[in-house]
Design an enzyme around this catalytic site. Structure first.
Site, PDB file in Angstrom:
ATOM      1  N   ARG A   1      14.614 -47.805   7.248  1.00 11.13           N
ATOM      2  CA  ARG A   1      15.979 -47.971   6.744  1.00 11.13           C
ATOM      3  C   ARG A   1      16.019 -47.988   5.229  1.00 11.13           C
ATOM      4  O   ARG A   1      16.933 -47.452   4.621  1.00 11.13           O
ATOM      5  CB  ARG A   1      16.567 -49.302   7.250  1.00 11.13           C
ATOM      6  CG  ARG A   1      16.909 -49.279   8.713  1.00 11.13           C
ATOM      7  CD  ARG A   1      17.150 -50.661   9.231  1.00 11.13           C
ATOM      8  NE  ARG A   1      15.940 -51.461   9.082  1.00 11.13           N
ATOM      9  CZ  ARG A   1      15.722 -52.610   9.681  1.00 11.13           C
ATOM     10  NH1 ARG A   1      16.637 -53.140  10.441  1.00 11.13           N
ATOM     11  NH2 ARG A   1      14.596 -53.266   9.516  1.00 11.13           N
TER      12      ARG A   1
ATOM     13  N   LYS B   1       7.489 -64.503  20.372  1.00 11.54           N
ATOM     14  CA  LYS B   1       8.893 -64.498  19.976  1.00 11.54           C
ATOM     15  C   LYS B   1       9.757 -65.007  21.121  1.00 11.54           C
ATOM     16  O   LYS B   1       9.434 -64.766  22.289  1.00 11.54           O
ATOM     17  CB  LYS B   1       9.345 -63.072  19.638  1.00 11.54           C
ATOM     18  CG  LYS B   1       9.068 -62.652  18.203  1.00 11.54           C
ATOM     19  CD  LYS B   1       9.816 -61.350  17.912  1.00 11.54           C
ATOM     20  CE  LYS B   1       9.428 -60.755  16.580  1.00 11.54           C
ATOM     21  NZ  LYS B   1      10.022 -59.432  16.357  1.00 11.54           N
TER      22      LYS B   1
ATOM     23  N   HIS C   1      18.946 -47.764  16.287  1.00 14.65           N
ATOM     24  CA  HIS C   1      17.857 -47.355  17.193  1.00 14.65           C
ATOM     25  C   HIS C   1      18.263 -46.095  17.971  1.00 14.65           C
ATOM     26  O   HIS C   1      17.458 -45.187  18.161  1.00 14.65           O
ATOM     27  CB  HIS C   1      17.566 -48.462  18.224  1.00 14.65           C
ATOM     28  CG  HIS C   1      17.039 -49.741  17.670  1.00 14.65           C
ATOM     29  ND1 HIS C   1      17.631 -50.954  17.921  1.00 14.65           N
ATOM     30  CD2 HIS C   1      15.965 -50.007  16.901  1.00 14.65           C
ATOM     31  CE1 HIS C   1      16.941 -51.922  17.335  1.00 14.65           C
ATOM     32  NE2 HIS C   1      15.924 -51.379  16.702  1.00 14.65           N
TER      33      HIS C   1
ATOM     34  N   SER D   1      18.771 -55.532  14.624  1.00 17.98           N
ATOM     35  CA  SER D   1      19.133 -56.419  15.735  1.00 17.98           C
ATOM     36  C   SER D   1      19.459 -57.812  15.207  1.00 17.98           C
ATOM     37  O   SER D   1      20.364 -58.482  15.711  1.00 17.98           O
ATOM     38  CB  SER D   1      17.972 -56.513  16.735  1.00 17.98           C
ATOM     39  OG  SER D   1      17.633 -55.245  17.211  1.00 17.98           O
TER      40      SER D   1
HETATM   41  O1  PNS Z   1      11.187 -53.822  16.636  1.00 19.49           O
HETATM   42  P1  PNS Z   1      10.023 -54.439  15.929  1.00 19.49           P
HETATM   43  O2  PNS Z   1       9.951 -55.919  16.248  1.00 19.49           O
HETATM   44  O3  PNS Z   1      10.025 -54.159  14.464  1.00 19.49           O
HETATM   45  O4  PNS Z   1       8.706 -53.742  16.547  1.00 19.49           O
HETATM   46  C1  PNS Z   1       7.425 -54.126  16.115  1.00 19.49           C
HETATM   47  C2  PNS Z   1       6.331 -53.533  17.029  1.00 19.49           C
HETATM   48  C3  PNS Z   1       6.600 -53.880  18.475  1.00 19.49           C
HETATM   49  C4  PNS Z   1       6.308 -52.040  16.868  1.00 19.49           C
HETATM   50  C5  PNS Z   1       4.965 -54.111  16.549  1.00 19.49           C
HETATM   51  O5  PNS Z   1       5.072 -55.494  16.435  1.00 19.49           O
HETATM   52  C6  PNS Z   1       3.832 -53.784  17.498  1.00 19.49           C
HETATM   53  O6  PNS Z   1       3.423 -52.644  17.611  1.00 19.49           O
HETATM   54  N1  PNS Z   1       3.319 -54.820  18.203  1.00 19.49           N
HETATM   55  C7  PNS Z   1       2.275 -54.678  19.207  1.00 19.49           C
HETATM   56  C8  PNS Z   1       0.961 -55.270  18.718  1.00 19.49           C
HETATM   57  C9  PNS Z   1       0.195 -54.249  17.890  1.00 19.49           C
HETATM   58  O7  PNS Z   1      -0.043 -53.135  18.303  1.00 19.49           O
HETATM   59  N2  PNS Z   1      -0.229 -54.685  16.688  1.00 19.49           N
HETATM   60  C10 PNS Z   1      -0.983 -53.803  15.801  1.00 19.49           C
HETATM   61  C11 PNS Z   1      -0.081 -53.064  14.819  1.00 19.49           C
HETATM   62  S1  PNS Z   1       0.407 -54.139  13.504  1.00 19.49           S
END
Ligand code: PNS
Length: 164
Positions: free
Chosen positions: A93, A44, A20, A131
């Site tokens: 990645r 989560k 990150h 993570s």
């Molecule tokens: O680090 P991560 O868990 O891969 O991040 C995922 C994240 C936070 C970017 C994604 O889950 C997110 O944007 N969640 C907020 C809800 C949202 O906007 N959903 C619509 C897009 S799928």
């Protein structure tokens, strides 16, 4: 890329890793201001609280000046809109990330077509790093000092030690 861009790097960051941080450092060279935005996700159960993760990210990025750390709930595009950001940054990645990331980028585009997702290819040495991998190693007492900042490695040791 024009330098006057405001961008959001959203994620769980539970915890933030060197992968990150590599994406953050490279993004900050391309944009005027980057906000690392920690999602408060009610679905989560994280290892570290949002406040802990914000503190970890802030400590790990104190050398970067065009960066803010924040948290948000709800849709990422709505948060980005509120912040006046037009760009979402995500790291890729491997091909295995691509399907989910592309779906997310397309979904976000349907929710707000003015916001673009920009993918940065993770540096080679971090291509395996997540993570979850860090937590899986730390859970069994393995060394994670080469994967996360020292304070986070220590926090993982105390949080995941058998006594806790
Ligand atoms: O680090 P991560 O868990 O891969 O991040 C995922 C994240 C936070 C970017 C994604 O889950 C997110 O944007 N969640 C907020 C809800 C949202 O906007 N959903 C619509 C897009 S799928």
């Amino acid at each position: 890329m024009p330098k006057n861009l405001i961008a959001i790097y959203p994620g769980s960051f539970d915890p933030i890793t060197f992968g990150h941080l590599d994406i953050i450092e490279r993004s900050c060279q391309m944009v005027e201001m980057l906000t690392v935005a920690v999602l408060k996700n009610p679905n989560k159960t994280p290892l570290f609280t949002v406040q802990e993760r914000i503190a970890q990210i802030t400590a790990a990025t104190k050398h970067i000046h065009n960066l803010k750390v924040d948290s948000f709930t709800g849709l990422t595009v709505e948060y980005a809109q509120q912040q006046g950001a037009k760009i979402l940054i995500r790291g890729l990645r491997a091909v295995s990330d691509f399907e989910m990331e592309l779906q997310m980028a397309h979904t976000n585009k349907t929710l707000n077509h003015t916001i673009e997702t920009i993918f940065l290819a993770t540096s080679n040495e971090h291509s395996f790093l997540s993570s979850s991998v860090v937590k899986a190693i730390a859970e069994f007492g393995g060394q994670v000092d080469h994967l996360v900042p020292a304070e986070i490695a220590e926090a993982l040791r105390s949080r995941l030690s058998p006594q806790n």
